[in-house]
Design an enzyme around this catalytic site. Structure first.
Site, PDB file in Angstrom:
ATOM      1  N   GLU A  78       0.956  -1.091   0.087  1.00 28.59           N
ATOM      2  CA  GLU A  78      -0.057   0.217   0.068  1.00 28.59           C
ATOM      3  C   GLU A  78       1.038   1.092   0.081  1.00 28.59           C
ATOM      4  O   GLU A  78       1.897   1.128   0.668  1.00 28.59           O
ATOM      5  CB  GLU A  78      -0.825  -0.125   1.234  1.00 28.59           C
TER       6      GLU A  78
ATOM      7  N   HIS B 283      -4.054  -3.181  -8.413  1.00 28.74           N
ATOM      8  CA  HIS B 283      -5.197  -3.757  -7.932  1.00 28.74           C
ATOM      9  C   HIS B 283      -6.241  -3.720  -9.211  1.00 28.74           C
ATOM     10  O   HIS B 283      -7.148  -4.258  -9.294  1.00 28.74           O
ATOM     11  CB  HIS B 283      -5.855  -2.808  -6.712  1.00 28.74           C
TER      12      HIS B 283
ATOM     13  N   ASP C 192      -6.720   1.413  -8.365  1.00 28.58           N
ATOM     14  CA  ASP C 192      -5.561   1.819  -7.781  1.00 28.58           C
ATOM     15  C   ASP C 192      -4.324   0.953  -8.361  1.00 28.58           C
ATOM     16  O   ASP C 192      -4.762  -0.336  -8.783  1.00 28.58           O
ATOM     17  CB  ASP C 192      -5.237   1.715  -6.068  1.00 28.58           C
TER      18      ASP C 192
END
Length: 273
Positions: free
Chosen positions: A101, A173, A183
């Site tokens: 992330e 993603h 994303d």
């Protein structure tokens, strides 16, 4: 950096900060690296969310806008970052991928004369905003840029993960859940990132230029929608793969206000550079 016992260690030899999460599955052998944005502008929100059992979500690493790294679980344990997803015949990519992330507000909304993150409603300075078309969409939108620190750190880590675990590819993603997710988005330089981290020996070996104005599409046929206005003649592209008379290319220039554009073009309108 180095990896020991599925944990990440910094250049100074110390383990990067580790904040344990209960949101994990069993052990596995990862095959892919998946990149995400947090859809929030601060590190704290994710640091507080992933360790919470209510979240039912996690990732292996979080990289802040300042390049700071936090690990939530060892790389040999399944993280809950992909949700409903599939790629190359694999269904449920949590079981097949490492998740990273990156702190980034993602798609932004307008509030008065300011751009804001739609999740935490924090303002994003104009100098951190780009206008771009997502590769799975057809309209232009505002996106928060990634920082140089984030890109440098994530590149180093990704290359290390790929070599350590013999990963097959780097994906977003948006690739494994294209209907639901956007994303890491068009602000992330995925094509060049993939080239650097996958260790392509010669990034120009498949370099071509457009011989004429050329439509770039979401799939290998004229029935697929165009991603933007036609590419002008003379634009440099790298051919990543081919399918019948079509080529999937990464555009090596900023075209029509879009950075790191990827899509399908008719091969017959490409010329060796």
């Amino acid at each position: 950096m180095k990896i020991q016992h599925d944990l990440l260690f910094a250049d100074n030899g110390k383990q990067v900060p580790f904040k344990a999460t209960p949101n994990m599955g069993g052990t596995y052998n990862p095959q892919y690296l998946i990149l995400h944005y947090t859809a929030a502008t601060t590190t704290e929100s994710t640091l507080n969310w992933f360790p919470n059992p209510i979240a039912q979500a996690s990732a292996h690493l979080l990289i802040g806008r300042d390049g700071a790294i936090t690990q939530f679980l060892p790389f040999n344990r399944i993280a809950w970052h992909a949700g409903k997803s599939e790629w190359a015949g694999l269904v449920g990519m949590n079981k097949f991928s490492i998740g990273i992330e990156l702190v980034n507000g993602g798609r932004l909304t307008r509030s008065g004369d300011k751009w804001v993150c739609s999740v935490d409603m924090r303002k994003v300075p104009d100098q951190e905003v780009i206008m771009a078309v997502h590769k799975n969409e057809t309209h232009i939108a505002a996106w928060q840029e990634y920082t140089e620190n984030q890109l440098e750190v994530s590149t180093e880590i990704a290359a290390l993960l790929i070599s350590t675990y013999n990963l097959k590819d780097v994906l977003g993603h948006e690739d494994i859940s294209p209907i639901r997710k956007s994303d890491p988005g068009p602000a992330f330089p995925m094509a060049s990132f993939r080239s650097k981290t996958m260790g392509r020996e010669d990034e120009t070996i498949d370099e071509f230029i457009t011989a004429t104005a050329l439509n770039i599409r979401s799939g290998p046929a004229t029935t697929f929608p165009t991603l933007t206005d036609p590419l002008p003649p003379g634009v440099k592209v790298n051919v990543l793969k081919t399918e019948t008379t079509w080529s999937f290319v990464e555009v090596l220039e900023n075209v029509n206000g879009i950075m790191d554009l990827e899509g399908w073009v008719s091969s017959k309108f490409l010329r060796r550079n």
